[in-house]
Design a protein around this motif. Structure first.
Motif, PDB file in Angstrom:
ATOM      1  N   SER C 268      46.205  53.660  49.266  1.00  0.00           N
ATOM      2  CA  SER C 268      45.586  53.481  47.958  1.00  0.00           C
ATOM      3  C   SER C 268      46.066  52.165  47.355  1.00  0.00           C
ATOM      4  O   SER C 268      47.017  51.553  47.839  1.00  0.00           O
ATOM      5  CB  SER C 268      45.981  54.630  47.039  1.00  0.00           C
ATOM      6  OG  SER C 268      47.322  54.450  46.591  1.00  0.00           O
ATOM      7  N   ARG C 269      45.403  51.749  46.296  1.00  0.00           N
ATOM      8  CA  ARG C 269      45.805  50.524  45.595  1.00  0.00           C
ATOM      9  C   ARG C 269      47.273  50.596  45.151  1.00  0.00           C
ATOM     10  O   ARG C 269      47.981  49.603  45.161  1.00  0.00           O
ATOM     11  CB  ARG C 269      44.901  50.340  44.381  1.00  0.00           C
ATOM     12  CG  ARG C 269      45.171  49.107  43.546  1.00  0.00           C
ATOM     13  CD  ARG C 269      44.198  49.081  42.373  1.00  0.00           C
ATOM     14  NE  ARG C 269      44.323  47.899  41.562  1.00  0.00           N
ATOM     15  CZ  ARG C 269      45.192  47.766  40.554  1.00  0.00           C
ATOM     16  NH1 ARG C 269      46.021  48.738  40.271  1.00  0.00           N
ATOM     17  NH2 ARG C 269      45.212  46.645  39.848  1.00  0.00           N
ATOM     18  N   ARG C 270      47.724  51.802  44.780  1.00  0.00           N
ATOM     19  CA  ARG C 270      49.122  51.942  44.337  1.00  0.00           C
ATOM     20  C   ARG C 270      50.099  51.631  45.467  1.00  0.00           C
ATOM     21  O   ARG C 270      51.198  51.155  45.232  1.00  0.00           O
ATOM     22  CB  ARG C 270      49.373  53.367  43.837  1.00  0.00           C
ATOM     23  CG  ARG C 270      48.523  53.762  42.645  1.00  0.00           C
ATOM     24  CD  ARG C 270      48.910  55.151  42.173  1.00  0.00           C
ATOM     25  NE  ARG C 270      47.983  55.657  41.169  1.00  0.00           N
ATOM     26  CZ  ARG C 270      48.103  56.845  40.578  1.00  0.00           C
ATOM     27  NH1 ARG C 270      49.120  57.641  40.904  1.00  0.00           N
ATOM     28  NH2 ARG C 270      47.229  57.241  39.686  1.00  0.00           N
ATOM     29  N   PHE C 294      46.140  48.526  51.250  1.00  0.00           N
ATOM     30  CA  PHE C 294      44.887  48.555  50.521  1.00  0.00           C
ATOM     31  C   PHE C 294      44.213  47.190  50.540  1.00  0.00           C
ATOM     32  O   PHE C 294      44.864  46.159  50.397  1.00  0.00           O
ATOM     33  CB  PHE C 294      45.159  48.952  49.063  1.00  0.00           C
ATOM     34  CG  PHE C 294      43.922  48.943  48.206  1.00  0.00           C
ATOM     35  CD1 PHE C 294      43.012  49.978  48.269  1.00  0.00           C
ATOM     36  CD2 PHE C 294      43.667  47.884  47.348  1.00  0.00           C
ATOM     37  CE1 PHE C 294      41.860  49.967  47.489  1.00  0.00           C
ATOM     38  CE2 PHE C 294      42.520  47.873  46.559  1.00  0.00           C
ATOM     39  CZ  PHE C 294      41.611  48.917  46.633  1.00  0.00           C
ATOM     40  N   VAL C 295      42.913  47.197  50.737  1.00  0.00           N
ATOM     41  CA  VAL C 295      42.073  46.018  50.461  1.00  0.00           C
ATOM     42  C   VAL C 295      40.866  46.534  49.673  1.00  0.00           C
ATOM     43  O   VAL C 295      40.430  47.673  49.870  1.00  0.00           O
ATOM     44  CB  VAL C 295      41.598  45.297  51.748  1.00  0.00           C
ATOM     45  CG1 VAL C 295      42.771  44.725  52.528  1.00  0.00           C
ATOM     46  CG2 VAL C 295      40.798  46.229  52.650  1.00  0.00           C
ATOM     47  N   PRO C 296      40.338  45.698  48.788  1.00  0.00           N
ATOM     48  CA  PRO C 296      39.276  46.182  47.904  1.00  0.00           C
ATOM     49  C   PRO C 296      37.903  46.127  48.576  1.00  0.00           C
ATOM     50  O   PRO C 296      36.945  45.623  47.996  1.00  0.00           O
ATOM     51  CB  PRO C 296      39.361  45.226  46.710  1.00  0.00           C
ATOM     52  CG  PRO C 296      39.823  43.952  47.322  1.00  0.00           C
ATOM     53  CD  PRO C 296      40.742  44.340  48.457  1.00  0.00           C
ATOM     54  N   TYR C 297      37.826  46.582  49.798  1.00  0.00           N
ATOM     55  CA  TYR C 297      36.569  46.639  50.515  1.00  0.00           C
ATOM     56  C   TYR C 297      36.646  47.872  51.387  1.00  0.00           C
ATOM     57  O   TYR C 297      37.737  48.313  51.731  1.00  0.00           O
ATOM     58  CB  TYR C 297      36.376  45.368  51.360  1.00  0.00           C
ATOM     59  CG  TYR C 297      34.930  45.112  51.697  1.00  0.00           C
ATOM     60  CD1 TYR C 297      34.067  44.596  50.744  1.00  0.00           C
ATOM     61  CD2 TYR C 297      34.426  45.421  52.951  1.00  0.00           C
ATOM     62  CE1 TYR C 297      32.723  44.383  51.040  1.00  0.00           C
ATOM     63  CE2 TYR C 297      33.088  45.209  53.256  1.00  0.00           C
ATOM     64  CZ  TYR C 297      32.238  44.694  52.288  1.00  0.00           C
ATOM     65  OH  TYR C 297      30.919  44.490  52.581  1.00  0.00           O
ATOM     66  N   ARG C 302      37.092  51.880  46.918  1.00  0.00           N
ATOM     67  CA  ARG C 302      36.898  50.675  46.095  1.00  0.00           C
ATOM     68  C   ARG C 302      36.677  51.034  44.629  1.00  0.00           C
ATOM     69  O   ARG C 302      37.174  50.335  43.742  1.00  0.00           O
ATOM     70  CB  ARG C 302      35.667  49.907  46.581  1.00  0.00           C
ATOM     71  CG  ARG C 302      35.825  49.268  47.926  1.00  0.00           C
ATOM     72  CD  ARG C 302      34.490  48.865  48.505  1.00  0.00           C
ATOM     73  NE  ARG C 302      33.830  47.798  47.746  1.00  0.00           N
ATOM     74  CZ  ARG C 302      32.769  47.132  48.206  1.00  0.00           C
ATOM     75  NH1 ARG C 302      32.270  47.414  49.411  1.00  0.00           N
ATOM     76  NH2 ARG C 302      32.218  46.193  47.489  1.00  0.00           N
ATOM     77  N   CYS C 305      39.780  53.227  43.221  1.00  0.00           N
ATOM     78  CA  CYS C 305      40.968  52.383  43.060  1.00  0.00           C
ATOM     79  C   CYS C 305      40.687  51.136  42.222  1.00  0.00           C
ATOM     80  O   CYS C 305      41.484  50.201  42.237  1.00  0.00           O
ATOM     81  CB  CYS C 305      41.524  51.984  44.422  1.00  0.00           C
ATOM     82  SG  CYS C 305      42.127  53.371  45.397  1.00  0.00           S
ATOM     83  N   SER C 306      39.577  51.094  41.525  1.00  0.00           N
ATOM     84  CA  SER C 306      39.364  49.952  40.622  1.00  0.00           C
ATOM     85  C   SER C 306      40.417  50.031  39.514  1.00  0.00           C
ATOM     86  O   SER C 306      40.950  51.108  39.231  1.00  0.00           O
ATOM     87  CB  SER C 306      37.945  49.990  40.050  1.00  0.00           C
ATOM     88  OG  SER C 306      37.716  51.210  39.371  1.00  0.00           O
TER      89      SER C 306
END
Lengths: 441, 441, 441
Positions: C268-270, C294-297, C302, C305-306
């Motif tokens: 996750s983004r965290r 995490f990568v935003p793709y 996506r 995890c914004s």
């Protein structure tokens, strides 16, 4: 105002021939017989002044700077060793390295055995002249090729050093470019080594051309260039600027930037200062680049990073001092440094400055889900294409990390995307009203 | 007072013949038939008492120590297996390992099939006698070579174990060396394995000679040596010393220190205690040395590091227990351990103690720039020499990091310079008035 | 209550034939022509509803969801390219991929050159049909094999796409299993790709069978399954559930779980959420398993995890999207996925759920020294046995780390022992009164 930050990120395109111009300046500095005091420093500053309006400071001998005292001023006129028949064996006029730097005057006739105690050579590099100094202990001596010393016949020799060591001044140069803010970037090169091309001339020349370049720009930061003799010059400057040191946000010492090795960056004592992160970011994308931890040896970062100051100053080099065989010998000459390497070093500094100038902390104004980039023409319209991802990744990273706590540099560190790509994406997203500057709220 | 710290750092030179002396002591401990209680422990302590004035503690059977109860005292007089014709097949007099430790008395005639249920062997090491115990479950048995068991003919055998298992005491030894402060270093070796040279005698002998050595010195720390039977002995000591545990700043269990492997250090449960850092620093400069994370198995660090105590106690060994094939067999004998390895183990402990004793936190009294070392005769006078750097690096590191928050050990960790070199440099700089003790301010 | 936690840790045994059942469901989903709206989604949900009582949600076109608007509903009836003589060259009836997803209706006669501007192929995979969409820009087009396009003669062609693009609804499915607490686990698969077996059907089928499995159990957590069209469906769900997002403690998006590669987990983004740690723990013991940052793709993580939501949602896959050549082509068909891989993916999810359900924080009630396990029959009675250690290590780890601050997952991370072994040991120790639940005090 806030827009100036994003706008001030610029590509580091360098005008054609810049490498040659740096080299030409280094070439004019090379013949001067510099030391930590004396006319060599003044002549060097005169030549820098042909490019930038460098300010000259003179500190009298005997002035106390912290634990040190400004020494007597040293100037040298000639130095020779002749054989008993008067044939010149060693002559300062042939190489500024031939004399032990800061030698006191002497005129004497000595047998070879006694003379040898004052002669320095490099037995393992027998055709090179070493560079030696004796700044703080009165002494005299010569430096020469080991092979030539070995060929000297027994017998008496005439030595004559015509130097002055008397009360005078220590000289250093300073050049200041005011920016939009009072926060400063300190860029420093030592100005004390005679006729060593990489280990002195290269740093002076690159920083001078960098200063001329920054002078043309609108900068957020103020830039302070320091051309001071090693150790004592840096200490003299520090002693005179204690009140202003709190304004120094970033700094670099620059030396040995004309050879083809490296690049090498040595972190500041802090180890995680912004300059350390910015240089690591620049280096992350360069083949052969090495980031090293701070050690309390090297150039004047030793003084800037002493525990009483602990300034965020790292050291930028190509091959690290001492790690190339030409170091501190007559082989560190104008053939050892190349225009293309000098130009690349300048470009590297400009890349770091682009980060210093261009970093800001975006806040995503549409933080819930991704904003619809396609509607704004910012997204590949045709979904499913395997290559579509790459082009929009920088934008997606910026949007995802724009939580108001993460600067562009931190985004580059986390994402692995080039700072420049993130900065360009952030500027575009800001133009479209998707981001604002978190620190401007 | 504060000077004593820097001064108390001493090289770990060890008198000639020390390895032989440790070995000779181990050799005298080896033949004793130890268990967790009984006269074997007392005889062992008597022999340690020939070197140091070890104090003997006796805890009565039935005493509650935390979740445990001190068991009955066990003593053994003889144990044999004879064939039907009275020929002795197995005899305790031949090896202390032949009897299952803590066997209850028995005298019986049994067919081989039934006897085998009480015989322990090592099928994969068929010529070795295993070491087995049954402390907390009443049982009897013999241990022998698998090959010899295989050769035993069917038929009846006579077994006789003449042992006592009755109310008595658990015995442990303690030796305390008061230091300049009440803060303690705990050094512990188990004293319960019979005739196992590496896994018991080596630790007892090394710690005894170490105690004798420290007794000759002026120490900052107090040193407490514990010679207690495994688990129950350590628990008994802990139960009796709960009030004093807060004084234990550093500790080590020591075992298997006579073989030629390792060394191995197992961190305390805390993982980053000073002792963990000190041992890692000592090991950093040793070939083949391994630092391992804490695991809740091994020696009495299991008890010291239980969550209710969480003492900063690691474990020092050569080859780790269980990792050498001789472990817990008759091959762990006096041929398996060597004087030179025992001596090296002692030296390693002294190196760690040198850090414990010698660590302090310098404050640079000339923190702005470097102080002028040359003026004080502390710096190579002739600049430019490529080799000059190495000699002064330790001094430059100390000065640079002497911000009053960084101890010598932390300096060693950051710089990679040997603790001893930093300590010597710091002492010199302090003599010259450049440093003071930050904690004495 | 507190016991339910330890008890709820169950082995992940899966009924025989489960892989085949998942595969059979995927097989029924494969032929449906899905898009982000339209009857394809509804038909898909109908088939899931044969297994679980999935709830259908319809969001009207034109509804604003954050920065987006629910688009018109798209349904397609037929699509063909015929040559001038009326021979069918390309026909939607042959493959759902043949039409550019979301194509507007068209009926026209075009020369080949003009038609080609509307035809998508994969020149490097010339026998495969690519998958392409144009959701948010009105367009029409066909996708076909590059080799077949190359074989098309010059001349006119008749294209006819019979589709509807008109106000309607976006449809998504949701299935909720209430647990002992309101805290939720979110499990999400996209439901918008037509006839792509791994990249859509596999995730839908595995999650449906997982839901059916969890429905049979008593769970601590509530489980929410989301089957929503990519991006816009996830955003629609988020917009409708903003108030409940604070209940989401753990989440996963699941896709591409039927091939033989990986497994791959994207944090996750965290980066250090419990789900990230749990998946890393599950993966630690699997050969070939990879944990990625995490990568935003990717998939709908996506959106989850914004930065405005920052939910603890990672992504579970076998081979990562885009990393297998069949990705987004007609080769991602029912031959590409296998029952055994689908079953293993289900098992992996159940392992993670076992950690989510089974984690708790023990407190050692006998923290001073080790409790006497032997007295309770929990310890190998015969000491000295080289193998005894292994069997009791999990118990010793739990006791040693049960300081009331360390959960079983943290113990697994520190010790390297399998979570399941620690959980079983902790349950046993609790039964014997040696542990309690620190959070229940």
């Amino acid at each position: 105002m806030e827009h100036s930050k994003a706008d001030s990120f610029r590509p580091t395109n360098i005008a054609e021939g810049t490498g040659q111009r740096i080299y030409a300046l280094a070439e004019r500095l090379y013949p001067i017989c510099r030391s930590i005091t004396g006319n060599g420093v003044r002549q060097t500053l005169d030549r820098l002044a042909e490019h930038i309006d460098v300010e000259r400071h003179e500190i009298p001998s005997g002035t106390q700077v912290f634990d040190w005292t400004i020494p007597k001023e040293w100037n040298i006129h000639s130095a020779t060793i002749k054989d008993a028949r008067g044939h010149v064996i060693v002559d300062l006029a042939q190489s500024n390295l031939h004399v032990l730097n800061y030698s006191v005057p002497i005129k004497a006739r000595l047998p070879l055995a006694e003379l040898k105690r004052h002669i320095h050579t490099l037995p393992e590099q027998p055709n090179l002249i070493p560079y030696r100094t004796s700044y703080y202990a009165e002494n005299w001596g010569f430096c020469m090729e080991h092979n030539r010393l070995a060929a000297m016949a027994d017998g008496d020799y005439l030595v004559e050093i015509d130097s002055d060591l008397r009360d005078g001044h220590l000289t250093y140069g300073e050049f200041f470019i005011p920016g939009a803010t009072e926060r400063e970037v300190l860029l420093s090169a030592h100005i004390c080594h005679p006729s060593l091309a990489n280990d002195n001339c290269s740093g002076l020349a690159v920083l001078t051309v960098l200063a001329a370049e920054l002078l043309k720009r609108q900068n957020r930061f103020s830039y302070r260039f320091l051309f001071a003799p090693g150790t004592i010059g840096a200490l003299a400057w520090l002693a005179g600027h204690e009140d202003g040191l709190g304004r120094v946000d970033h700094g670099l010492t620059v030396s040995c930037v004309g050879d083809g090795g490296g690049p090498t960056y040595k972190r500041s004592r802090r180890g995680n200062a912004f300059i350390d992160r910015a240089m690591a970011e620049v280096f992350r994308h360069k083949t052969g680049a090495t980031v090293k931890d701070f050690v309390p040896y090297g150039y004047d970062e030793r003084q800037f990073c002493s525990p009483g100051f602990d300034l965020p100053v790292g050291c930028f080099q190509r091959t690290q001092w001492g790690a190339f065989p030409e170091y501190h010998t007559s082989a560190d000459n104008m053939d050892f440094i190349r225009p293309e390497h000098l130009e690349t070093s300048l470009a590297t500094l400009l890349e770091a400055i682009a980060i210093i100038e261009g970093d800001w902390t975006p806040l995503n104004l549409f933080p819930k889900g991704e904003p619809q980039l396609g509607r704004r023409g910012l997204y590949a319209a045709l979904g499913g294409n395997k290559d579509a991802a790459a082009g929009t990744m920088a934008m997606l990273w910026v949007l995802n990390l724009a939580d108001g706590h993460t600067s562009l540099l931190a985004m580059a560190e986390r994402s692995g995307v080039l700072f420049g790509e993130l900065a360009a994406s952030a500027a575009l997203l800001r133009q479209h009203g998707l981001l604002t500057d978190a620190n401007a709220l």
